[in-house]
Every structure is written in structure tokens, then in C-alpha cells.
Design a protein around this motif. Structure first.
Motif, mmCIF file in Angstrom:
data_model
loop_
_atom_site.group_PDB
_atom_site.id
_atom_site.type_symbol
_atom_site.label_atom_id
_atom_site.label_comp_id
_atom_site.label_asym_id
_atom_site.label_seq_id
_atom_site.Cartn_x
_atom_site.Cartn_y
_atom_site.Cartn_z
ATOM 1 N N ASP A 125 5.630 -3.480 -21.662
ATOM 2 C CA ASP A 125 7.040 -3.302 -22.008
ATOM 3 C C ASP A 125 7.314 -3.609 -23.475
ATOM 4 O O ASP A 125 8.375 -3.247 -24.000
ATOM 5 N N ALA A 158 11.898 10.166 -21.612
ATOM 6 C CA ALA A 158 13.290 10.315 -22.044
ATOM 7 C C ALA A 158 14.226 10.075 -20.865
ATOM 8 O O ALA A 158 14.021 10.618 -19.776
ATOM 9 N N GLU A 192 6.561 3.841 -29.607
ATOM 10 C CA GLU A 192 7.640 4.832 -29.686
ATOM 11 C C GLU A 192 8.384 4.728 -31.013
ATOM 12 O O GLU A 192 8.709 5.745 -31.636
ATOM 13 N N ALA A 193 8.639 3.490 -31.451
ATOM 14 C CA ALA A 193 9.319 3.301 -32.731
ATOM 15 C C ALA A 193 8.435 3.735 -33.896
ATOM 16 O O ALA A 193 8.925 4.263 -34.902
ATOM 17 N N PRO A 245 7.431 0.381 -26.438
ATOM 18 C CA PRO A 245 8.533 0.559 -27.392
ATOM 19 C C PRO A 245 8.080 0.495 -28.851
ATOM 20 O O PRO A 245 8.616 1.196 -29.713
ATOM 21 N N SER A 261 12.831 5.388 -17.230
ATOM 22 C CA SER A 261 12.633 5.578 -18.670
ATOM 23 C C SER A 261 11.701 4.531 -19.271
ATOM 24 O O SER A 261 11.354 4.629 -20.444
ATOM 25 N N ASP A 262 11.305 3.536 -18.501
ATOM 26 C CA ASP A 262 10.374 2.511 -18.965
ATOM 27 C C ASP A 262 9.094 2.587 -18.144
ATOM 28 O O ASP A 262 9.118 2.913 -16.954
ATOM 29 N N GLN A 320 8.691 9.102 -31.168
ATOM 30 C CA GLN A 320 8.701 9.878 -29.929
ATOM 31 C C GLN A 320 8.926 8.949 -28.742
ATOM 32 O O GLN A 320 8.371 7.852 -28.698
ATOM 33 N N GLN A 321 9.736 9.417 -27.784
ATOM 34 C CA GLN A 321 9.974 8.638 -26.577
ATOM 35 C C GLN A 321 9.162 9.232 -25.434
ATOM 36 O O GLN A 321 9.240 10.429 -25.150
ATOM 37 N N PHE A 322 8.332 8.393 -24.792
ATOM 38 C CA PHE A 322 7.444 8.876 -23.750
ATOM 39 C C PHE A 322 8.205 9.374 -22.526
ATOM 40 O O PHE A 322 7.913 10.436 -21.993
#
Length: 415
Positions: A347, A363, A354-355, A351, A370-371, A359-361
Motif C-alpha cells: 500500500d 483507476a 504511481e506518483a 502509490p 482502486s487499491d 500512471q494509476q494501476f
């Protein structure tokens, strides 16, 4: 008590500097290959465990651990059944329910739905519906109030929100002077819930038990009793024991039957992923074979000298097995440590990536989850660690066997 000679010589060979530096490089690569393979296995299996747990909790947050219903789908004495069921220490709570199909109509928009009648005060004990309420609450369902709670997707498709009215029709007819007409009633939307499962968010409407009995003309009967259990994995045994204690003929079911195919598919996928990712460890194990073959070739004079001073083929074999096992054990321990650290902090790591990448794995507008959830199981750690250790052991057998067959005269001929 001193360590065996084979172990001491094997450890000495591992620490000793080699004339061929390429052998040391291959040893490190083999060790890292096993570590990466074990780490990947631990992380992937933990994430899949997390998804399975998350989906199971969401499904069982609305479905029941077990149900007891009448032989023909109707149950008249639900109070007695609920009381006797909760008398079992393994049963936490029991609640009646009515299940049926209905059609919702709003300004020309229609949609089918599964209709569930509940008692709000009891429903909160057997499901997590209050936690999923996005607007309104379960307590808004009042007897005779003809209020309905709709799933978020269902409300969105009908274009309604809290406070709007919908016409609810059931597949039962009423005989009137004008002829046979479908039975319907206008309900007020008193709340919207979002479970995160399309099955419930798109196809479920919840009303009060009294309103469902009046609409479906069931008098004081219900469809069945839902049970919340202390241990959900004991559901088949518990519901069978409870039904046998009631006497009479009842129809029983539990979550392992109703969603068996879904969870079986997850288990199958997890097994397939374990087999595929094990190939990474297998490739690293092949590197151990090549490493030890080169080590045996490099140590031919040493093997010959050991044989001439009395070392048996078994001792020679154990000396080189120690080296293969050491590479495998160190790689396995490194992989288990790295995999466990990554799985427990997924967790935080995800993030950060992604930052970093922008890109967000997962969405939130596409996926309900989403997590990335993660659940480390001790059995997975033991299975992965044991598999890597056995591969390292078997990888060292052939080179060690070749070393044991070395003839001293042949090895020293060119020295």
C-alpha cells in the motif's frame, strides 16, 4: 561435537577465491535469480490472496453465510427457526428475508431487479449493508412506508436519487373489474448503496419485510432465514447441524455453494500463477547446475588429492552438494525477506510507483477496487520456500555425482 568434514570443506570452497572469476559471477546470478523468483511468487500470491479476501468480504457483506428456507420457498415460523439457530454457539445472528423479482419503472425507463425484503434491525446483524450506504440509511425503511434502497448502478440507470419515486411491479397479477392487471406499487427511494460488486449495485433493491409481504401477498410468511456464522468456512457443517436440530424438511444453502464457481476460478488462477512464476526459480536452478559443473571442473586436482588421502565418493558428493544448497538457501532467504517486506508494504510501494510514473494501476472510474490489497499467508511462504529449497537440492545432485566419479589418476595426469 565438531561439524562434519564435508560441511567444512564445502563452506571453505564457497568462501575461497576462484581462479575462474566467471564461476563466482554465475553463482551470484543464480542466487539473485532464486531471490527474484521467490520474491515475485510471494508478492503475486499475497496480492491474489488480498483480492480474494476483498471480494469475499464484499460478496458476503450482502449475501449470507448460510440460509434456511422452506421446502417450497415459503417459511411461516421464522421466529422459532431464528431463535433455535442463534442458540447454536457457532451462529452469531439470524434474520428473515423475502426474495423475489420485480420491475422498476421511472418516466418510461424500466429495469429488472432482485427484490429483497428485510427487517432493518436484524439485517444489520447479518450483513454490512449499513456500511455500504452512500445516501440515506437502513433505518429509513419503515413498515408501511413503502421505501426502497437501490444499488448505485441501478439508481444511475433509472436516473433517480434519494427522494424520488419509482413504480415497482411484481410478476403477479391482480384480478380487477377492468381485467387482470399486473400488481404494482409506488415506492420512494429512501437511500442508495454501493457495494463495489456489479451484481448488487446494478440488480438489487431492498425494502421493508412488511412491505414485501404486502406486495407479494405472503401474509406473515418469509422466504427464509439468513445466518451470520462465527467461522464462515464452517458454513456447510453448521447450517446442516442447525437444520437437523429443527426437525421437519427445510432447504439449506451456504456461500460455498452459491458462489462456488467464482471462488474456484480464483483458486485455479492462483495455482496457475504459482506454476508460471515457479519457472523463474527453475531457470535460476539450472544456473546452479552450470555453476557447480564448472566448480567441479575447476576443483579436479583437489578432488583427486582428497580421494588419495581417503575421502569416499559419498564425502566428495556431499562437499559439492553443500555449495549448491548454500546458493539455494541464501537466495531463498533473500527472496522471502524481500517478498515479505514488499507484500506487507504494497500500500506504500504502489502509490510511490504511481506518483513516479504518473500512471494509476487501478483507476477508480474503471475498477471498483482502486487499491492493491495484500494478504500474506503462512502456507504460501512455506510452499514457496520449500519449492525453492528442493529445486536447489536437485540442481546440485548431478554435478556432485560427477565429482564423486572423478578418478584421481585421470585428474592428476596433466598436473
Amino acid at each position: 561435537m565438531s561439524p562434519p568434514v564435508e560441511l567444512l570443506i564445502g563452506l571453505r570452497y564457497v568462501r575461497a577465491k576462484r581462479r575462474n572469476h566467471f564461476i563466482g559471477f554465475i553463482s551470484i546470478v543464480s542466487m539473485l535469480g532464486i531471490a527474484i523468483g521467490v520474491m515475485a511468487l510471494i508478492v503475486v500470491l499475497s496480492v491474489m490472496n488480498g483480492f480474494e479476501k476483498e471480494l469475499r468480504e464484499r460478496i458476503l457483506g450482502m449475501a449470507s453465510h448460510a440460509t434456511i428456507s422452506g421446502e417450497r420457498g415459503l417459511l411461516a415460523d421464522w421466529q422459532r427457526i431464528a431463535e433455535q439457530a442463534t442458540g447454536d454457539a457457532r451462529v452469531v445472528a439470524a434474520a428473515p428475508y423475502i426474495s423475489g423479482e420485480a420491475m422498476l419503472r421511472v418516466r418510461g425507463q424500466t429495469s429488472g431487479t432482485l427484490l429483497r425484503g428485510v427487517l432493518p434491525e436484524r439485517e444489520a446483524q447479518v450483513s454490512k449493508l449499513p456500511e455500504y450506504m452512500r445516501d440515506g440509511g437502513l433505518e429509513a425503511l419503515q413498515p408501511g412506508g413503502f421505501g426502497v434502497l437501490l444499488g448505485a448502478e441501478l439508481a444511475r440507470s433509472l436516473g433517480v436519487a434519494k427522494g424520488d419515486s419509482v413504480d415497482l411491479m411484481v410478476p403477479q397479477a391482480s384480478v380487477t373489474p377492468a381485467g387482470v392487471l399486473p400488481r404494482f406499487r409506488r415506492f420512494e427511494v429512501v437511500g442508495v448503496f454501493e457495494v463495489g460488486m456489479y451484481e448488487f449495485d446494478r440488480g438489487l433493491g431492498v425494502i421493508h419485510l412488511d412491505d414485501a409481504q404486502a406486495l407479494l401477498r405472503m401474509s406473515d410468511q418469509v422466504s427464509g432465514v439468513r445466518l451470520m456464522l462465527e467461522d464462515l468456512f464452517q458454513a456447510p457443517r453448521v447450517v446442516r447441524d442447525v437444520a437437523e436440530g429443527l426437525g421437519g424438511r427445510y432447504r439449506i444453502s451456504d456461500w460455498t455453494r452459491e458462489h462456488a464457481n467464482f471462488f474456484r476460478a480464483i483458486r485455479t488462477e492462483k495455482t496457475v500463477m504459482f506454476i508460471i512464476l515457479s519457472l523463474i526459480v527453475g531457470v535460476a536452478a539450472f544456473n546452479i547446475v552450470s555453476t557447480l559443473v564448472m566448480v567441479v571442473q575447476d576443483k579436479q586436482p583437489d578432488i583427486a588429492i582428497l580421494r588419495t588421502i581417503g575421502a569416499t565418493p559419498r564425502m566428495i558428493m556431499l562437499i559439492f552438494l553443500v555449495q549448491g544448497l548454500l546458493i539455494g538457501v541464501i537466495g531463498t532467504l533473500l527472496g522471502l525477506s524481500a517478498g515479505l517486506a514488499l507484500a506487507l508494504n504494497i500500500d506504500v510501494v504502489v502509490p510511490f510507483i504511481e506518483a513516479l510514473t504518473g500512471q494509476q494501476f487501478l483507476a477508480p472510474d474503471v475498477y471498483y477496487i482502486s487499491d492493491l490489497p495484500s494478504e500474506v499467508e503462512r502456507g504460501d511462504l512455506i510452499r514457496v520456500g520449500g519449492m525453492a529449497f528442493l529445486l536447489a537440492l536437485f540442481s546440485g545432485l548431478y554435478p556432485a555425482w560427477r565429482a564423486a566419479r572423478t578418478l584421481p589418476a585421470e585428474a592428476l595426469r596433466h598436473e
